[in-house]
Design an enzyme around this catalytic site. Sequence first.
Site, short mmCIF file in Angstrom:
data_model
loop_
_atom_site.label_atom_id
_atom_site.label_comp_id
_atom_site.label_asym_id
_atom_site.label_seq_id
_atom_site.Cartn_x
_atom_site.Cartn_y
_atom_site.Cartn_z
N ASP A 1 -10.00 15.04 -5.25
CA ASP A 1 -9.28 13.90 -5.82
C ASP A 1 -7.99 13.58 -5.07
O ASP A 1 -7.51 12.45 -5.11
CB ASP A 1 -9.00 14.12 -7.30
N HIS B 1 -13.32 8.38 -10.77
CA HIS B 1 -14.66 8.59 -10.20
C HIS B 1 -15.64 7.52 -10.64
O HIS B 1 -15.50 6.95 -11.72
CB HIS B 1 -15.21 9.95 -10.64
#
Length: 182
Positions: free
Chosen positions: A169, A61
């Site tokens: 994700d 991230h």
Amino acid sequence: MPFIPTPIPDLLVFEPTVWADERGYFFEAFNAHTFKAAGIDVQFVQDNQARSTFGVLRGLHYQLAPYAQGKLVRVLEGEVLDVVVDIRPESPAYGQSYSIRLSAANKKQLYVPRGFAHGYLVLSPTAEFFYKCDNYYAKAHEGGIHYNDPQLNIDWEIDLSQVILSEKDQVLPNFGEHRGTH
């Protein structure tokens, strides 16, 4: 000096001095003067903590400007494999990754400046992960890179069939298809 350079510019491992005796131990996890003396003049504004079980992988991230974040990350319980990817287009290390085992036992921390994608994989039965951020979370400015991108070829140190990902994700883009960092 408690800072150890990594092969990637500006990415530093912080190894605090630990004073231990029969009562336990003490160390300074963060001291603004120590960081400033090492050239890191940062003002942290948000602390985050997460608890996860073995195989949970969070990342990779990052946040875009004006909400890009620098982080100081550490583990309070257990062990993780902490991984960063340099996504600063102007950096000589652009596209390179770095990984380090962070644990409650080794007390190492990683200073991740702005311009890096960051993630970690829990290697112990559980782990408490803690990080300080120098900017606030802003959902509209978040980005990510898929953890198993073949171009990055990150060694996550476990059989990837054991990895547990969030829905978000699972669908992150590969490196080069990700949103710009600045």
